[in-house]
Design a protein around this motif. Structure first.
Motif, PDB file in Angstrom:
ATOM      1  N   UNK A 221      96.418 -25.954  -8.082  1.00 34.92           N
ATOM      2  CA  UNK A 221      96.596 -24.545  -8.446  1.00 34.92           C
ATOM      3  C   UNK A 221      97.088 -23.721  -7.264  1.00 34.92           C
ATOM      4  N   UNK A 222      96.827 -24.223  -6.037  1.00 36.87           N
ATOM      5  CA  UNK A 222      97.073 -23.400  -4.848  1.00 36.87           C
ATOM      6  C   UNK A 222      98.048 -24.044  -3.848  1.00 36.87           C
ATOM      7  N   UNK A 223      97.937 -25.355  -3.688  1.00 34.32           N
ATOM      8  CA  UNK A 223      98.763 -26.006  -2.661  1.00 34.32           C
ATOM      9  C   UNK A 223     100.257 -25.725  -2.908  1.00 34.32           C
ATOM     10  N   UNK A 243      93.581 -22.025   3.623  1.00 36.10           N
ATOM     11  CA  UNK A 243      92.983 -23.321   3.963  1.00 36.10           C
ATOM     12  C   UNK A 243      93.186 -24.326   2.827  1.00 36.10           C
ATOM     13  N   UNK A 244      93.321 -23.832   1.622  1.00 40.08           N
ATOM     14  CA  UNK A 244      93.560 -24.729   0.482  1.00 40.08           C
ATOM     15  C   UNK A 244      95.034 -25.142   0.404  1.00 40.08           C
ATOM     16  N   UNK A 245      95.848 -24.621   1.331  1.00 39.46           N
ATOM     17  CA  UNK A 245      97.239 -25.089   1.407  1.00 39.46           C
ATOM     18  C   UNK A 245      98.250 -24.188   0.700  1.00 39.46           C
ATOM     19  N   UNK A 246      97.905 -22.912   0.461  1.00 45.49           N
ATOM     20  CA  UNK A 246      98.860 -21.998  -0.183  1.00 45.49           C
ATOM     21  C   UNK A 246     100.139 -21.891   0.654  1.00 45.49           C
ATOM     22  N   UNK A 296     101.507 -17.290  -8.433  1.00 43.90           N
ATOM     23  CA  UNK A 296     100.902 -18.372  -9.210  1.00 43.90           C
ATOM     24  C   UNK A 296      99.406 -18.188  -9.381  1.00 43.90           C
ATOM     25  N   UNK A 297      98.795 -17.546  -8.387  1.00 40.60           N
ATOM     26  CA  UNK A 297      97.333 -17.523  -8.331  1.00 40.60           C
ATOM     27  C   UNK A 297      96.919 -16.144  -7.842  1.00 40.60           C
ATOM     28  N   UNK A 465      94.040 -27.221   7.162  1.00 39.21           N
ATOM     29  CA  UNK A 465      93.954 -27.049   5.711  1.00 39.21           C
ATOM     30  C   UNK A 465      93.315 -28.308   5.123  1.00 39.21           C
ATOM     31  N   UNK A 466      92.777 -28.189   3.909  1.00 41.18           N
ATOM     32  CA  UNK A 466      92.088 -29.356   3.337  1.00 41.18           C
ATOM     33  C   UNK A 466      93.120 -30.440   3.022  1.00 41.18           C
TER      34      UNK A 466
END
Ligand code: SAH
Length: 554
Positions: A221-223, A243-246, A296-297, A465-466
């Motif tokens: 949803x975010x990367x 951090x989630x890779x946006x 997107x988010x 980032x994760x």
């Protein structure tokens, strides 16, 4: 006798509210209620209350002017009219003696004066809400004064800049300063660090956002996606998204805290991902134009006390309509407001009890007006004496862009013999990992608080980032602010009853809650609670007393 007076007061309160509602009802003609002259020694009758008021004015008694001067409330107006007409009133009131009232007369606050005067029960004068009209006039004149003060300031400013006063005065609509003022106070309240610490330290809140944003199951949803954070505050949610890779995060805040958010982004090495825009969401159309329909988010922590206090939701919905892609994700996506009955197990009536014993003194006058405001407190689970009922479901995806208003009937079955001292409200919130998810498909709300070790990526530092994961897509996250969960900074909202209800196991409380924005401050709320107890023993005729209480949430 005390009960009778209370009954009369409730009846009058109900009548006043009823009239108020009916006045708003299209097609209802309040000019057609037969009305007798204000003074009982005058035999004249009139086709409507307006004509009776005009007649009284011609005789030297201008009731509207009096109500405005003495700032009488609705019940005081009813007492005044009854007092004038009651045969027992001595000495007999005259237009002059009435116009000379000071507002300190005891009958204005004596509930005995709410007892209807025989022969005048349905009289038109009792059905006009003169107090409400007077308040409206007050607000109008306050507005006019504010406008004037504002224009004077503009003129001074114009003089300093050397531009003509006409340009200065005409530059913005006259009503602007009032809303700007409310906004200024609102955004100033977010400028410091305390409030952000309180919010971030609320782990039920913050870890739920983190869990949803950083869940490997939601990475898709975010990367590599475009994220918008409406009301970024310290920047914490934007940082989780980075951090989630946006790919990029647009972080927006109208408060001075935006400058701190910028610093926090830099400090943590995410300046290449997060762009902080300082300004009000609704006023950034131009600068954010490149992202119209491109997000997107969309994440936001907009929830206030009693969920809707602060009125931030319309700003999020504004951003939704302008920037979110058709199947974009809203985080959170759903909220539900609930209500339950409560008995006092300590906290509920604490504010009342405090004044019973103040270093050896009794100060009941300090409790005046206390029940007209909703209280925000952590209510013990043991205080709740009914199953909760839903007040309002808010699917963020489909709400219209305005502060929600609603009128909801509810029915609460009391679970044990007790005194119901009030109603308690709280809300639950869900994050759905896909668009268009109906309420009925959501999992039950999570009661146990999320633990840090359940959240991915909290151990990372700086701009890490994760790692990518191929986990199956889609994890729901939810949290509750109920007394059964871990306390949150939202606590619960308490509506204390002026007349507590003596209940048995199985007693049914039928009610209706009306919630609407306050007329004097659009960020505050008014709540009307209408409720009654079905006291009918099996097989007997229904005997139900309806009560009404009005609260402000501020
Ligand atoms: N996202 C942060 C802060 C939440 S508090 C966190 O989760 O910790 C809400 C923030 O939204 C406040 O900082 C407030 O200034 C901001 N805000 C509210 N309405 C806004 C609007 N219309 N435009 C821009 N910022 C807004």
């Amino acid at each position: 006798m005390a009960m009778d007076l209370e009954g009369a007061r409730e009846q009058a309160e109900e009548q006043a509210l009823w009239d108020k509602e009916d006045n708003n009802f299209d097609g209802w003609d309040d000019e057609d209620v037969p009305t007798r002259a204000l003074f009982p020694d005058d035999a004249a009758t009139f086709p409507n209350a307006e004509a009776a008021l005009q007649h009284a004015k011609e005789q030297g008694c201008d009731v509207r002017q009096l109500v405005a001067r003495l700032q009488l409330d609705t019940l005081q107006v009813i007492r005044l009219i009854n007092y004038i007409r009651r045969p027992a009133t001595q000495p007999r009131p005259t237009p002059l003696s009435i116009m000379q009232l000071t507002g300190h007369e005891s009958f204005l606050n004596d509930d005995a004066e709410l007892q209807p005067v025989p022969g005048y029960e349905n009289d038109g004068l009792l059905q006009l809400d003169l107090a409400e009209e007077a308040t409206g006039q007050d607000v109008q004149s306050e507005l006019a004064m504010l406008r004037q003060a504002y224009n004077e300031l503009r003129l001074q400013y114009a003089a300093r800049l050397g531009i003509t006063s006409a340009d200065a005065v005409d530059a913005t609509p006259a009503a602007a300063p009032v809303s700007t003022n409310v906004d200024k106070m609102y955004f100033d309240s977010y400028a410091g660090h305390d409030i952000h610490q309180t919010m971030i330290a609320d782990t039920v809140r913050t870890l739920s956002y983190a869990q949803f944003i950083l869940s490997p199951a939601n990475a898709h949803l975010i990367r590599g996606k475009t994220v918008m954070d409406v009301g970024c505050g310290s920047g914490i949610l934007s940082l989780f998204c980075a951090r989630a890779g946006a790919k990029q995060v647009l972080a927006i805040d109208a408060s001075d805290v935006a400058e701190r958010a910028k610093a926090n982004v830099e400090e943590n090495g995410f300046s290449h991902v997060i762009r902080v825009f300082r300004g009000k969401m609704e006023e950034l159309d131009e600068v954010l134009a490149p992202w119209a329909g491109q997000v997107d988010f969309l994440v936001s922590e907009w929830m206030g006390y009693f969920l809707l206090y602060e009125s931030m939701l319309p700003s999020v919905l504004y951003a939704r309509d302008r920037y979110l892609k058709p199947n974009g994700i809203l985080a959170p996506s759903h909220s539900r407001m609930v209500i339950a009955a409560a008995t006092d197990k300590g906290v509920l009536c604490e504010r009342l009890r405090f004044w019973d014993q103040v270093h050896g003194f009794h100060m009941p006058s300090m409790t005046q007006g206390l029940m007209d405001e909703a209280a925000t407190e952590d209510v013990e689970a043991a205080s709740i004496v009914s199953e909760p009922a839903t007040l309002c479901d808010l699917p963020l995806e489909s709400l219209p862009v305005r502060q929600p208003e609603f009128t909801t009937p509810f029915r609460l079955t009391i679970t044990k013999p007790c005194t119901v001292h009030g109603f308690v409200s709280w809300f639950d919130t869900w994050f759905a990992p896909r668009a268009h998810e109906p309420f009925r498909e959501l999992p039950p709300v999570r009661i146990s608080p999320v633990q840090p070790n359940e959240v991915n990526g909290l151990h990372l530092h700086r701009q890490d980032v994760v790692p990518e994961s191929a986990s199956t897509p889609g994890e729901h996250v939810s949290f509750t602010t109920s007394p059964f969960g871990k306390p949150t900074h939202w606590k619960q909202t308490i509506f204390l009853l002026k007349t507590p209800i003596e209940a048995q196991a199985g007693t049914i409380v039928d009610g209706e809650m009306r919630v609407y924005p306050s007329k004097t401050n659009e960020r505050e709320l008014e709540v009307e609670l209408h409720y009654g107890v079905d006291e009918r023993p099996m097989g007997e005729k229904r005997v139900a007393t309806r009560m009404i209480q009005v609260y402000s949430v501020r």
